[in-house]
Design an enzyme around this catalytic site. Structure first.
Site: not given
Length: 282
Positions: A147, A241
């Protein structure tokens, strides 16, 4: 497309107290959950994997580098070795959990800065570590999704130019990038163009609103994001998220001090329906 949710909305460590929430996610129709793996033993994640299997939920994982004393990019051999040991532990837990993907910023400690961008030596050390992880992941039948974070959380990997170049240097089919709409909203001028540039290196798509609250209530154009992802051929794990307030493991980096959604039921149902509908329409 497999729709999931990052369980950091609940806690930094998932245990028996969270099983009713997992049951509810299965009832709503989620395909999988993304489990935060910040601490604990492989035995714990093997147990959790069994619980998720019983509910019919697939597994993904998100992990971080916890601190500068275990930094796999470090020029100090002992510090780097502790970092590599931590990366190995991440994979031990992933294999115990039965995870299909391992994502997160497992490149550098969150919130740690050196006063400059990544050096060539740091990039080389990272590439070596992540290629070794990718080789192990390929043997285990799962994928890595590193990420990128915004510039206020890391100095190492911020933009899709950097992410694509880094993935190309690792050069392994099991290694790719977790594209996160929150971070890209800060760093990219044009999210669809950024997704097109990343292309087949995108292994996971994190759906995160500009305030980290309920997707669809903020400023990010998810319809455009999903059209770009489909145009790039992406049809993998899409993960919601959203963060709860004051999560100890990440609060120092994310600066989330207030509630970002009214309650879990609203977050679960509204996000699920919004993403399913927007993805289908894209």
């Amino acid at each position: 497309m497999k729709l999931g949710i990052n369980l950091l909305c609940l806690a930094g460590h998932i245990d028996e107290s969270h099983l009713p929430y997992l049951q509810r996610l299965a009832e709503i129709g989620f395909d999988h959950v993304e489990v935060p793996v910040m601490r604990g033993s492989p035995d714990h994640y093997a147990w959790l994997g069994e619980q998720l299997s019983a509910l019919g939920l697939g597994r993904a994982q998100t992990s971080i580098v916890p601190d500068v004393d275990a930094d796999p990019l470090s020029g100090d051999a002992s510090v780097r070795q502790r970092g590599l040991d931590h990366l190995s532990w991440i994979q031990d837990c992933a294999e115990a959990l039965g995870s299909e993907t391992v994502g997160g910023p497992f490149h550098a400690p969150i919130g740690h800065f050196t006063g400059q961008g990544p050096t060539e030596a740091e990039i080389e050390r990272g590439v070596s570590a992540h290629r070794n992880m990718a080789e192990r992941a390929a043997r285990g039948g799962y994928k890595l999704a590193l990420e990128h974070l915004n510039r206020f959380e890391t100095y190492f990997l911020n933009t899709m130019d950097q992410a694509r170049a880094y993935a190309d240097r690792v050069d392994h089919p099991a290694f790719g990038i977790m594209y996160d709409t929150f971070h890209a909203n800060i760093e990219e001028r044009d999210q669809p163009a950024a997704i097109a540039h990343l292309g087949d290196r995108m292994h996971v798509l994190h759906v995160s609103e500009n305030d980290r609250g309920v997707p669809g209530r903020g400023q990010i154009d998810f319809a455009a994001v999903f059209r770009a992802a489909k145009a790039a051929g992406f049809d993998g794990h899409v993960v919601i998220e959203a963060f709860g307030a004051g999560l100890p493991e990440l609060a120092a980096a994310t600066r989330v001090w207030r509630p970002l959604f009214p309650d879990f039921e609203t977050l679960f149902t509204e996000s699920h329906d919004f993403i399913r509908g927007t993805w289908e329409a894209a």
